[in-house]
Design a protein around this motif. Structure first.
Motif, PDB file in Angstrom:
ATOM      1  N   SER A  68      29.761 -17.638  31.641  1.00 18.59           N
ATOM      2  CA  SER A  68      30.524 -17.507  32.856  1.00 18.59           C
ATOM      3  C   SER A  68      29.853 -18.347  33.994  1.00 18.59           C
ATOM      4  CB  SER A  68      30.716 -16.071  33.233  1.00 18.59           C
ATOM      5  OG  SER A  68      29.351 -15.308  33.357  1.00 18.59           O
ATOM      6  N   ALA A  69      28.629 -18.620  34.132  1.00 20.90           N
ATOM      7  CA  ALA A  69      27.891 -19.177  35.069  1.00 20.90           C
ATOM      8  C   ALA A  69      26.886 -20.035  34.560  1.00 20.90           C
ATOM      9  CB  ALA A  69      27.272 -18.226  36.065  1.00 20.90           C
ATOM     10  N   ASP A  70      26.572 -21.104  35.452  1.00 19.74           N
ATOM     11  CA  ASP A  70      25.449 -22.277  35.099  1.00 19.74           C
ATOM     12  C   ASP A  70      24.043 -21.521  35.643  1.00 19.74           C
ATOM     13  OD1 ASP A  70      23.400 -24.434  36.061  1.00 19.74           O
ATOM     14  OD2 ASP A  70      25.261 -25.492  34.669  1.00 19.74           O
ATOM     15  N   CYS A  71      23.259 -21.682  34.504  1.00 22.77           N
ATOM     16  CA  CYS A  71      21.958 -20.922  34.761  1.00 22.77           C
ATOM     17  C   CYS A  71      20.746 -21.999  34.598  1.00 22.77           C
ATOM     18  CB  CYS A  71      21.584 -19.922  33.875  1.00 22.77           C
ATOM     19  SG  CYS A  71      21.907 -20.301  32.014  1.00 22.77           S
ATOM     20  N   LEU A  72      21.270 -23.614  34.811  1.00 20.30           N
ATOM     21  CA  LEU A  72      19.912 -24.601  34.473  1.00 20.30           C
ATOM     22  C   LEU A  72      18.889 -24.491  35.619  1.00 20.30           C
ATOM     23  CD1 LEU A  72      19.380 -26.956  32.923  1.00 20.30           C
ATOM     24  CD2 LEU A  72      20.851 -28.381  34.424  1.00 20.30           C
ATOM     25  N   ARG A 115      20.816 -27.516  20.736  1.00 20.31           N
ATOM     26  CA  ARG A 115      21.500 -26.234  21.502  1.00 20.31           C
ATOM     27  C   ARG A 115      20.787 -24.839  20.592  1.00 20.31           C
ATOM     28  NH1 ARG A 115      27.203 -25.692  20.623  1.00 20.31           N
ATOM     29  NH2 ARG A 115      27.443 -24.439  22.809  1.00 20.31           N
ATOM     30  N   LEU A 160      22.641 -16.682  26.255  1.00 21.09           N
ATOM     31  CA  LEU A 160      22.522 -17.797  27.110  1.00 21.09           C
ATOM     32  C   LEU A 160      22.468 -18.966  26.097  1.00 21.09           C
ATOM     33  CD1 LEU A 160      21.461 -16.093  29.574  1.00 21.09           C
ATOM     34  CD2 LEU A 160      19.733 -17.766  30.077  1.00 21.09           C
ATOM     35  N   TYR A 174      15.967 -16.433  36.050  1.00 19.08           N
ATOM     36  CA  TYR A 174      17.262 -16.043  35.692  1.00 19.08           C
ATOM     37  C   TYR A 174      17.326 -14.599  35.358  1.00 19.08           C
ATOM     38  CZ  TYR A 174      21.593 -14.806  32.840  1.00 19.08           C
ATOM     39  OH  TYR A 174      22.388 -14.449  32.485  1.00 19.08           O
ATOM     40  N   ARG A 209      21.314 -28.448  30.179  1.00 17.13           N
ATOM     41  CA  ARG A 209      22.291 -27.375  30.620  1.00 17.13           C
ATOM     42  C   ARG A 209      21.853 -26.298  30.007  1.00 17.13           C
ATOM     43  NH1 ARG A 209      27.827 -29.229  27.739  1.00 17.13           N
ATOM     44  NH2 ARG A 209      28.631 -27.480  28.990  1.00 17.13           N
ATOM     45  N   CYS A 210      22.574 -25.197  30.956  1.00 20.47           N
ATOM     46  CA  CYS A 210      22.348 -23.848  30.587  1.00 20.47           C
ATOM     47  C   CYS A 210      23.530 -23.228  31.149  1.00 20.47           C
ATOM     48  CB  CYS A 210      20.951 -23.417  31.221  1.00 20.47           C
ATOM     49  SG  CYS A 210      20.983 -21.621  30.988  1.00 20.47           S
ATOM     50  N   SER A 211      23.967 -22.280  30.095  1.00 19.19           N
ATOM     51  CA  SER A 211      25.104 -21.329  30.427  1.00 19.19           C
ATOM     52  C   SER A 211      25.030 -19.921  29.938  1.00 19.19           C
ATOM     53  CB  SER A 211      26.405 -21.999  29.982  1.00 19.19           C
ATOM     54  OG  SER A 211      27.625 -21.147  30.228  1.00 19.19           O
ATOM     55  N   ASN A 212      25.505 -19.032  30.580  1.00 18.89           N
ATOM     56  CA  ASN A 212      25.795 -17.513  30.175  1.00 18.89           C
ATOM     57  C   ASN A 212      26.938 -17.207  29.756  1.00 18.89           C
ATOM     58  OD1 ASN A 212      26.669 -17.088  32.540  1.00 18.89           O
ATOM     59  ND2 ASN A 212      25.370 -15.535  33.144  1.00 18.89           N
TER      60      ASN A 212
END
Lengths: 184, 548
Positions: free
Chosen positions: B262-266, B401, B292, B277, B257-260
């Motif tokens: 507000s949005a997914d950055c996977l 994480r 992130l 990214y 998983r990856c998130s900033n």
């Protein structure tokens, strides 16, 4: 070459320096000098007199040290070697009081170093050397004058406020302090 | 020459002097003297109306003390002793407070809570500490430190100041690609340094190692040495560099998983590919931060390391060029200053690039607290760099994480991965055996790269192919080690922007300047990369590659 904009910038700096250079003359200790500090260590509250330079004998004699007391007839000064001096009020002594520790010596040193450094500028020295002097010397001078008071020994009541013993008239200094040496 | 060195040394000294003194304020003590009635009475002895006057005078003194809000009160006594009170107050005819008592020699004789009858005091003196801030020192410091401003921006943050530097190309097995940029923080001879970059895309079996080294910017490069380092890869793993250490590591684990926030950055950080990214700056503050959170599900047992493949955006480049423009035609003077001076002295003055920072790494603890794991600052805007950051011990089998904190719009993250480190390795070294220029042997260039006392000096458009011996290693990791320095040329267009006041602002209020420059950077941000890559100087042979 040293750009004209550089010189203009430094000139503006000089002008600004002139604006902030305000000589101090009020002897009143209640004069506000800076911004309030709410808390300092109790041990930092000064309990000694202000550093003074007393010049008398037509400028030929100088005693430098802590202002101990101001009586109706004398100024009592503890010099830097631990000797007490009594200087008669009637001598017309001039008194310079250091209100706070200034950094004028740093500025003089910086001005000297900066001026000498212009030796590395080649022909630019013709512009940079005067700029250093024109900016540095007034700044250092004004820094020094802002932190010092100049007065006459005749202003005894107000002068006493800067002494270690502002209540000094109640103490007898006879025999404790030596009279000033004859001026050379 | 002697006078120049002397002058520059003196200038460095005074900059240091002003730097040390300019930040401090002096303290003065405003005072007010209040004489109690006992003293007045002494002076007015024999007066028939004394009792009434005493009472009135005492009340007047109490009133003056009550109205006074100075935090400290000195009570001077006839014998020369003094009590200094803080948090003092007046009750009836007594002054109370915590304080210190000094004798006439000003030696502390008592520390206590004092209750002092007003009549026993020879003289009250209230004190208020005041901070004296001088406008003169900053003025003087500005005059002096303009000479060192640019160096302060470039010295201590590796690769903050753009230059193509020696741009280094190597094969990825199919074609030649840009893989590294050499010593990009060494913007002057005095700052010459050794730089190591991973050649992560060259094949494990590289029988005929060769690098193409180019100068693609208005710069002068001085290359003292250019070596290859190689170390055997572990089975199904790779070798990574952390600072000056090299570690063999297991196969890379992709994040789940990856998130900033507000949005997914996977997809952007999952693999080393062209997809990176990158966020945009917010147009209000170039120092705005973003975070992130990257999560790994399959955490192996053992010592772990985080692998980052990234490069900088052109934010640092933009700021550096802006400072150069503000320096204008005096830049050469400042450069000479750096060359003759002590970089450690001017390093203290650097601020603005430091605010951009690098990637700060934290890992989540079981209790929801984030613990610092380290930071990585060394990147550049040209080539993606792959580095390792060893992580503290964590529980195996539990999802890991990782939180990455960085300046908005400053980094381009290509990949974030997790590895298990297998131990430290020591790489072997290869030195050049042949140098080609215009497809012909250049023995002089070769001897310069081999002689530690000489430099291979290159100018815009120059290109050299440097060949190395066969390492006889079928499965190796490769790194390029470069040493040297370079000079950035002043652009004519920048001279129009010369403004030393802005340089002063950058030094004095860098945070404010980062806000002031934010809108103008935001306006060109989307086009900056394209313009940047197009502006490179074409080399004599081959096609310029890019990290894009």
């Amino acid at each position: 070459m040293l750009g004209s904009r550089t010189i203009v910038t430094l000139g503006a700096t000089l002008a600004l320096a002139g604006c902030v250079a305000a000589p101090r003359s009020a002897l009143d200790r209640s004069t506000v000098l800076g911004s309030r500090i709410e808390r300092v260590e109790l041990t930092d509250i000064p309990v000694n007199g202000q550093p003074v330079v007393v010049t008398y004998g037509g400028g030929r004699c100088i005693v430098e040290g802590e202002l101990i007391a101001v009586t109706r007839t004398t100024l009592v000064v503890l010099d830097n070697e631990g000797a007490l001096w009594q200087i008669p009020i009637t001598s017309g002594a001039k008194v310079e009081i250091e209100l706070y520790s200034s950094r004028s010596s740093s500025l003089y040193t910086a001005t000297t170093a900066g001026s000498v450094s212009t030796l590395s500028h080649g022909y630019w020295l013709l512009a940079s050397f005067p700029v250093w002097l024109a900016v540095g010397l007034p700044l250092a001078s004004s820094e020094s004058s802002a932190s010092h008071l100049h007065t006459q020994s005749a202003n005894t009541p107000q002068l006493a406020a800067y002494a270690r013993f502002p209540q000094g008239s109640t103490m007898d200094w006879t025999g404790q302090a030596r009279p000033p040496a004859p001026c050379q | 020459m002697v006078t120049r060195c002397l002058g520059i040394c003196l200038l460095l000294g005074l900059a240091s002097l002003l730097g040390q003194t300019g930040c401090k304020t002096s303290t003065a003590y405003r005072g007010e003297l209040i004489q109690p009635p006992a003293q007045r009475a002494t002076q007015a002895a024999g007066d028939a109306n004394r009792p009434n006057e005493d009472a009135e005078a005492l009340e007047a003194v109490r009133e003056r003390l009550r109205k006074n809000n100075d935090p400290y009160l000195k009570c001077h006594f006839q014998d020369g002793s003094v009590i200094v009170l803080q948090d003092w107050h007046v009750v009836d005819n007594t002054v109370s407070g915590k304080g210190l008592k000094y004798n006439s020699q000003r030696v502390v004789v008592e520390q206590s809570e004092f209750h002092i009858p007003i009549g026993s005091v020879a003289l009250f003196e209230t004190n208020r500490p005041e901070a004296i801030k001088s406008a003169r020192l900053p003025i003087m410091a500005t005059v002096a430190t303009t000479s060192v401003a640019l160096s302060t921006l470039c010295i201590s943050t590796p690769k903050a100041c753009f230059g193509s530097c020696p741009t280094i190309y190597a094969t990825d097995g199919k074609r030649e690609v840009l893989q590294a940029e050499g010593f990009s923080s060494s913007v002057a001879k005095a700052l010459e340094a050794t730089d190591v970059d991973a050649l992560f895309e060259v094949p494990a079996s590289w029988d005929t190692p060769e690098l193409r080294v180019t100068n693609e910017a208005p710069e002068t490069h001085a290359i003292r040495s250019l070596s290859l380092l190689f170390a055997p890869r572990p089975r199904q793993g790779r070798v990574y560099r952390e600072g000056e250490r090299y570690y063999a590591a297991s196969a890379l684990i992709e994040p789940s998983r990856c998130s900033n926030g507000s949005a997914d950055c996977l997809l952007a950080v999952q693999r080393a590919d062209a997809e990176e990214y990158k966020s945009d700056t917010d147009g209000q503050d170039l120092a705005s931060r973003e975070q992130l959170v990257v999560e790994f599900n399959d955490v192996p047992v053992g010592e772990l390391g985080l692998v980052l493949t990234a490069r900088n955006s052109l934010l640092g480049t933009y700021l550096s060029y802006q400072v150069l423009a503000y320096m204008g035609e005096d830049w050469g003077n400042y450069l000479a200053f750096i060359e003759r001076g002590d970089p450690a002295t001017v390093r203290t003055l650097r601020r603005i690039i430091e605010q951009l920072g690098g990637v700060e790494v934290e890992i989540a603890q079981g209790n929801g607290v984030w613990a610092k794991a380290g930071a990585h600052l060394e990147m550049g805007p040209l080539a993606r760099e792959t580095v390792l950051l060893k992580l503290p011990q964590t529980k195996a089998g539990v999802a890991l994480r990782v939180r990455l904190t960085m300046t908005r719009g400053h980094m381009r993250l290509d990949r974030v991965g997790l590895v298990r480190t297998l131990g430290e390795v020591t790489p072997s070294r290869l030195v050049p055996v042949e140098v080609l220029r215009h497809q012909e042997r250049d023995p002089d260039a070769l001897s310069r790269l081999l002689d530690p006392g000489q430099y291979l000096v290159t100018y815009p458009g120059d290109e050299y192919v440097v060949k190395y011996p066969n390492p006889r290693c079928d499965n190796c990791e490769w790194f390029v080690e470069s040493r040297g320095y370079y000079y950035t040329w002043m652009r004519r267009a920048w001279l129009r922007e010369q403004d030393l006041r802005q340089v002063g602002k950058l030094l004095v209020v860098p945070a404010q300047m980062l806000k002031a420059l934010a809108p103008s950077y935001r306006a060109i941000e989307s086009e900056l990369e394209r313009i940047f890559w197009q502006s490179r100087v074409k080399v004599s042979h081959g096609t310029n590659g890019s990290a894009q």
